[in-house]
Design an enzyme around this catalytic site. Sequence first.
Site, short mmCIF file in Angstrom:
data_model
loop_
_atom_site.label_atom_id
_atom_site.label_comp_id
_atom_site.label_asym_id
_atom_site.label_seq_id
_atom_site.Cartn_x
_atom_site.Cartn_y
_atom_site.Cartn_z
N CYS A 99 -1.09 -5.06 -1.31
CA CYS A 99 -1.40 -3.71 -0.41
C CYS A 99 -1.30 -2.34 -1.34
O CYS A 99 -0.73 -2.35 -2.25
CB CYS A 99 -0.49 -3.51 0.71
SG CYS A 99 -1.16 -4.90 2.06
N HIS A 106 -0.88 1.15 3.62
CA HIS A 106 0.25 1.61 4.78
C HIS A 106 1.15 2.41 4.06
O HIS A 106 1.32 2.42 2.59
CB HIS A 106 0.67 0.16 5.09
CG HIS A 106 1.47 -0.67 4.17
ND1 HIS A 106 2.60 -0.38 3.78
CD2 HIS A 106 1.04 -1.72 3.61
CE1 HIS A 106 3.11 -1.22 2.65
NE2 HIS A 106 1.93 -2.14 2.74
#
Length: 528
Positions: free
Chosen positions: A449, A428
């Site tokens: 992430c 992301h």
Amino acid sequence: MSENKEQPRKRGKKEKKRMNKVALGIIVAGIVAVVGAYSVKANTYRTRFFPHTVINGIDASEKTVDEVRQVMSNQIDNFESTIKSRGNNDEIIKGSDVGLAFVKDNSLEDLLKEQNSMAWIAEVNGKRDLKIKSSFTVDPDKFENTVSKLKALDESKFERPVDARISDFVPGSGYSIIPEVEGNAIDIAKAKEYIKSQLITLNSDINLDYEDNDLYEKPAKRADDPTLNTALNNLNKYISARISYDKLNVLNGDTIHNWLSVNSDGSVSISDEGVASFVKKVSNAYNTVGKPKTLKTSYGPTVTITGGSYGWKVNVEKEKAAIKSLIQAGETAKREPEYSRKAASHGENDYGNSYVEVNLTAQHMILIKNGSKVLESDFVSGNISKNWTTPPGAFPLTYRTRNATLKGEGYSTPVNYWMPFNGGIGFHDAPWRSAFGGQIYKTSGSHGCINLPPSVAKQLFDYIDAGFPVLCYNLTEATTAPAPTETTAAGSGETKASVETKATEATVEPISENVNPPSDNQSVEIEQ
């Protein structure tokens, strides 16, 4: 002259009358004679049987009751009967062996009374085969002793009937019907009663195997049984199926026959366990999820990547159903298995030549398209100091979506581009970061992430889609940057060196956006 003519005429009339009377008398006399003769003959058949009359096999033609009775009585002295049975030679029983004796009763008289003597002329040429219950009897003890010694009734020599059945499977020819075996097991009690009934009627030829006697045990199922033939047809149809796979030997009757069982109605069931065992072999041959994968990295060394969920995975239930259906249809088919998860290639490395290479040690991502680099960038992965380390492994991109809010314990972070690949871990954009790569992840990394520069996240989002391979791995600390390789950014016409430690952007060929919703277990909110 006239008087003389009149007299002869009168004499002629008288003569005719006299002759008519004579003729009438003759006729009457003839009728009386015929009637008398008929009555005499009729009277004869009040005491004698009509011609061509047979009683219990004895010729009773023109005989009185006493004469018939005498013939019957005389037969005892030399009477013997041949016993025919299944699987044995003929056996002889003599009348004296069983104490055969004449019984005087009124059976013959009753038959004679039933005879209409006045109808004798209609019966003269007809044949009458009459029966009486019996004019004979046997001695119970002698009969039992004699008959029990017959080979036909020796239970130790009995062969029981065997039902017709379907043969075992024969490679190359399949199944056939093995005919029934009649055997020679007889109902002893019924056979004795039948023999007695024939002896007391002086039957000299007693056939125990006469079908109507119903003395022998019968097979319950014969070769022409419809249910048996239905089962045979189903079995041979099922084993005619030939199902082939690139990575397995052909599945045919040599294996399928082990899975089949016949039901009472002739239908055939296919063993779930048998099909499942074969599908397990299919899965072992085709599944690559969880199997180690090798990658010639952009940094030079080849690594082995273990773990993750990327790869081929056979959908066991669908494949079982497909195999059953093909077997039931007796079809020949070449198959690619049903999959619950697919990969890019069936080659040595199932991820093919397009993937995202994620070097967790160098904190560098490289997007490979058809074997060439098209995008690369530094990133920040999971914070090691807080035990949020991003795990290595091969994963398929789960989905991609815009404007999501990532939530976890103590945080709620909105992002513009969200591309998960390992549960709640994904790519992301991280606009709050001013730097990427290096050693940031060790003490100030993410919750797991891969944080990307916004512009890189956008380009990556435009390229990859659900199922795209993501290969995460570690190298030694000494290897921190990719080997110098010049690539042409797709669509830009520019040549760049892929050695920078800060974000290196490239133009990629966009693909049509396919926004997929997050799975239910993701803690992600999508802005509407």
